[in-house]
Design a protein around this motif. Structure first.
Motif, PDB file in Angstrom:
ATOM      1  N   VAL A 181     -12.891  16.983  52.108  1.00 18.38           N
ATOM      2  CA  VAL A 181     -12.426  16.761  53.475  1.00 18.38           C
ATOM      3  C   VAL A 181     -13.603  16.928  54.425  1.00 18.38           C
ATOM      4  N   VAL A 182     -14.408  17.967  54.185  1.00 15.79           N
ATOM      5  CA  VAL A 182     -15.659  18.173  54.930  1.00 15.79           C
ATOM      6  C   VAL A 182     -16.758  18.471  53.918  1.00 15.79           C
ATOM      7  N   TYR A 183     -17.739  17.589  53.855  1.00 18.03           N
ATOM      8  CA  TYR A 183     -18.830  17.767  52.895  1.00 18.03           C
ATOM      9  C   TYR A 183     -19.934  18.599  53.541  1.00 18.03           C
ATOM     10  N   GLY A 184     -19.654  19.907  53.682  1.00 18.80           N
ATOM     11  CA  GLY A 184     -20.602  20.799  54.324  1.00 18.80           C
ATOM     12  C   GLY A 184     -21.150  21.828  53.347  1.00 18.80           C
ATOM     13  N   MET A 185     -20.333  22.776  52.955  1.00 16.23           N
ATOM     14  CA  MET A 185     -20.776  23.824  52.029  1.00 16.23           C
ATOM     15  C   MET A 185     -21.312  23.246  50.715  1.00 16.23           C
ATOM     16  N   PRO A 186     -20.601  22.308  50.077  1.00 12.56           N
ATOM     17  CA  PRO A 186     -21.143  21.724  48.840  1.00 12.56           C
ATOM     18  C   PRO A 186     -22.444  20.950  49.059  1.00 12.56           C
ATOM     19  N   ARG A 187     -22.582  20.305  50.226  1.00 13.72           N
ATOM     20  CA  ARG A 187     -23.815  19.550  50.497  1.00 13.72           C
ATOM     21  C   ARG A 187     -25.014  20.488  50.583  1.00 13.72           C
ATOM     22  N   VAL A 188     -24.859  21.620  51.296  1.00 14.37           N
ATOM     23  CA  VAL A 188     -25.963  22.573  51.402  1.00 14.37           C
ATOM     24  C   VAL A 188     -26.324  23.109  50.024  1.00 14.37           C
ATOM     25  N   ALA A 189     -25.298  23.420  49.225  1.00 21.53           N
ATOM     26  CA  ALA A 189     -25.554  23.927  47.876  1.00 21.53           C
ATOM     27  C   ALA A 189     -26.324  22.907  47.037  1.00 21.53           C
ATOM     28  N   GLN A 190     -25.950  21.641  47.158  1.00 18.29           N
ATOM     29  CA  GLN A 190     -26.653  20.579  46.431  1.00 18.29           C
ATOM     30  C   GLN A 190     -28.094  20.459  46.910  1.00 18.29           C
ATOM     31  N   ASP A 191     -28.294  20.540  48.212  1.00 22.15           N
ATOM     32  CA  ASP A 191     -29.634  20.358  48.784  1.00 22.15           C
ATOM     33  C   ASP A 191     -30.602  21.467  48.362  1.00 22.15           C
ATOM     34  N   ILE A 192     -30.089  22.693  48.159  1.00 21.55           N
ATOM     35  CA  ILE A 192     -30.990  23.802  47.818  1.00 21.55           C
ATOM     36  C   ILE A 192     -31.103  24.011  46.302  1.00 21.55           C
ATOM     37  N   GLY A 193     -30.497  23.127  45.520  1.00 20.54           N
ATOM     38  CA  GLY A 193     -30.640  23.206  44.065  1.00 20.54           C
ATOM     39  C   GLY A 193     -29.722  24.208  43.392  1.00 20.54           C
ATOM     40  N   ALA A 194     -28.573  24.500  44.031  1.00 19.70           N
ATOM     41  CA  ALA A 194     -27.664  25.499  43.466  1.00 19.70           C
ATOM     42  C   ALA A 194     -26.660  24.924  42.483  1.00 19.70           C
ATOM     43  N   VAL A 195     -26.603  23.590  42.361  1.00 20.32           N
ATOM     44  CA  VAL A 195     -25.495  22.936  41.667  1.00 20.32           C
ATOM     45  C   VAL A 195     -25.934  22.371  40.321  1.00 20.32           C
ATOM     46  N   ILE A 196     -25.233  22.750  39.274  1.00 23.34           N
ATOM     47  CA  ILE A 196     -25.449  22.149  37.951  1.00 23.34           C
ATOM     48  C   ILE A 196     -24.611  20.888  37.802  1.00 23.34           C
ATOM     49  N   GLN A 197     -23.335  20.951  38.213  1.00 19.90           N
ATOM     50  CA  GLN A 197     -22.444  19.797  38.143  1.00 19.90           C
ATOM     51  C   GLN A 197     -21.877  19.523  39.531  1.00 19.90           C
ATOM     52  N   GLN A 198     -21.992  18.272  39.981  1.00 15.78           N
ATOM     53  CA  GLN A 198     -21.303  17.848  41.188  1.00 15.78           C
ATOM     54  C   GLN A 198     -20.209  16.886  40.758  1.00 15.78           C
ATOM     55  N   LEU A 199     -18.934  17.255  41.039  1.00 16.08           N
ATOM     56  CA  LEU A 199     -17.806  16.551  40.441  1.00 16.08           C
ATOM     57  C   LEU A 199     -16.754  16.201  41.480  1.00 16.08           C
ATOM     58  N   PRO A 200     -15.979  15.136  41.217  1.00 16.27           N
ATOM     59  CA  PRO A 200     -14.810  14.872  42.057  1.00 16.27           C
ATOM     60  C   PRO A 200     -13.763  15.962  41.838  1.00 16.27           C
ATOM     61  N   LEU A 201     -12.891  16.137  42.809  1.00 13.68           N
ATOM     62  CA  LEU A 201     -11.941  17.242  42.798  1.00 13.68           C
ATOM     63  C   LEU A 201     -11.113  17.295  41.526  1.00 13.68           C
ATOM     64  N   ASN A 202     -10.648  16.156  41.029  1.00 12.47           N
ATOM     65  CA  ASN A 202      -9.739  16.172  39.884  1.00 12.47           C
ATOM     66  C   ASN A 202     -10.416  16.589  38.579  1.00 12.47           C
ATOM     67  N   ARG A 203     -11.740  16.702  38.588  1.00  9.15           N
ATOM     68  CA  ARG A 203     -12.453  17.111  37.371  1.00  9.15           C
ATOM     69  C   ARG A 203     -12.942  18.557  37.418  1.00  9.15           C
ATOM     70  N   ILE A 204     -12.798  19.213  38.565  1.00  8.81           N
ATOM     71  CA  ILE A 204     -13.370  20.551  38.705  1.00  8.81           C
ATOM     72  C   ILE A 204     -12.582  21.588  37.913  1.00  8.81           C
ATOM     73  N   GLY A 205     -11.256  21.540  37.968  1.00 11.17           N
ATOM     74  CA  GLY A 205     -10.454  22.494  37.200  1.00 11.17           C
ATOM     75  C   GLY A 205     -10.751  22.438  35.707  1.00 11.17           C
ATOM     76  N   PRO A 206     -10.663  21.251  35.085  1.00 12.57           N
ATOM     77  CA  PRO A 206     -11.007  21.159  33.668  1.00 12.57           C
ATOM     78  C   PRO A 206     -12.443  21.592  33.368  1.00 12.57           C
ATOM     79  N   ALA A 207     -13.384  21.298  34.283  1.00 10.29           N
ATOM     80  CA  ALA A 207     -14.776  21.682  34.048  1.00 10.29           C
ATOM     81  C   ALA A 207     -14.945  23.199  34.073  1.00 10.29           C
ATOM     82  N   LEU A 208     -14.246  23.879  34.972  1.00 15.10           N
ATOM     83  CA  LEU A 208     -14.311  25.343  35.006  1.00 15.10           C
ATOM     84  C   LEU A 208     -13.758  25.949  33.722  1.00 15.10           C
ATOM     85  N   ILE A 209     -12.629  25.414  33.254  1.00 11.99           N
ATOM     86  CA  ILE A 209     -12.024  25.930  32.022  1.00 11.99           C
ATOM     87  C   ILE A 209     -12.933  25.662  30.828  1.00 11.99           C
ATOM     88  N   GLU A 210     -13.531  24.491  30.787  1.00 15.46           N
ATOM     89  CA  GLU A 210     -14.455  24.171  29.691  1.00 15.46           C
ATOM     90  C   GLU A 210     -15.666  25.091  29.716  1.00 15.46           C
TER      91      GLU A 210
END
Length: 331
Positions: A291-320
């Motif tokens: 809805v607002v690409y703010g917090m995730p964008r900053v995290a991506q910009d500073i190299g904090a993100v291993i996986q950037q995923l659409p919402l419907n894939r985040i739950g399964p990715a966390l469980i995996e």
């Protein structure tokens, strides 16, 4: 995360109260030490089932002792040496039930899990092989942060979590007055037990702890076994703060899986980077589904993100990432 033994104790519940029954049934469903055989509202419904299938434990609502069907049912229980009886009561005066077996006072739902723990600890007396709970100290821990748009985003993510999901701590930026209703809504929609976090609450698999409607940060205690509410000043402009939560779990290293969802600003981005640098697995919601690409964008910009995923894939990715199979979405 393997269980200690394959056998569970079969439990038959006899209780006319729908509210109390739902609480107990939900607790039993999350506990690998027990299998619910059936829920009956009357002794007539329970009699043939008890005689034919001989449950290891029968849980009876204490008020049913005065029911005219109780003497006949009690005679059946006396004949079944392999079946033990527990009484679920809200009445502190339980002396008259002692001859029937173990008695557990349940003044509120928080006592249900204590009852199950006590029951499992007495497994030898009850004649079944105890199945151990997961060792929380060795389990993966999930942490999730969200802000604007996070109410629906969290619902989508947690709907993928199975009843035995990793213990999960959540910070959602939301008005304090709305937290209780939000947690109850998530609890109705999700297989896991969703509760408002309380100071000192023991962290257990199968539970999701939402930062409560208080001016305090939700953090992990120094022991790593319980929630801690910290009244320290705001971080990143928020209290509770996602950064405060993420920073508190950094020390767990690769035992942490973390997700940063939709939201304005940058709360959680630096904390996510610390988790990644410590060896944890980090996920951020992608631009198209935020809805607002703010917090995730900053995290991506500073190299904090291993996986950037659409919402419907985040739950399964966390469980995996936590090492558990997804067991189906709850709708």
């Amino acid at each position: 995360m393997s269980l200690a033994a394959p056998m569970t104790a079969t439990l038959l519940l006899i209780d006319p109260s729908a509210i109390r029954s739902r609480r107990l049934i939900k607790a039993v469903a999350r506990d690998p030490r027990f299998t619910l055989m059936a829920h009956c509202k009357t002794f007539a419904d329970a009699y043939n089932l008890t005689e034919s299938r001989k449950p290891a434990v029968v849980a009876i609502a204490a008020e049913l002792v005065s029911n005219r069907g109780f003497p006949m049912y009690n005679a059946l229980l006396d004949a079944l040496d392999s079946t033990s009886v527990i009484m679920c009561t809200t009445n502190a005066d339980t002396a008259r039930f002692r001859t029937l077996g173990q008695t557990f006072e349940l003044p509120d739902s928080s006592r249900i899990e204590a009852m199950l723990d006590d029951l499992a600890a007495r497994s030898a007396r009850f004649g079944f092989q105890q199945v151990g709970k997961r060792n929380t100290a060795n389990s993966r821990l999930a942490v999730i942060g969200a802000s604007t748009g996070g109410v629906e985003a969290l619902t989508a993510v947690l709907s993928h979590f199975p009843a035995d999901c990793p213990p999960t701590l959540v910070v959602q930026h939301i008005g304090h007055d709305f937290v209780s209703g939000f947690a109850r809504r998530l609890d109705r929609l999700c297989a896991a037990k969703v509760v408002e976090a309380s100071d000192g609450a023991r962290i257990e698999p199968g539970h999701v702890y939402v930062a409560p409607g208080l001016p305090a940060h939700l953090t992990l205690s120094t022991t790593g076994l319980s929630c801690q509410l910290d009244p320290a000043p705001s971080q990143s402009g928020h209290r509770p703060s996602v950064d405060a939560l993420f920073n508190s779990v950094e020390r767990l290293g690769d035992r942490v899986v973390a997700a940063l969802l939709t939201g304005m600003g940058q709360d959680g981005a630096k904390g996510l980077l610390r988790i990644r640098n410590a060896g944890g697995h980090t996920i951020a919601q992608d631009r198209d589904t935020c809805v607002v690409y703010g917090m995730p964008r900053v995290a991506q910009d500073i190299g904090a993100v291993i996986q950037q995923l659409p919402l419907n894939r985040i739950g399964p990715a966390l469980i995996e990432a936590a090492g558990l199979p997804e067991k189906g979405r709850v709708t």
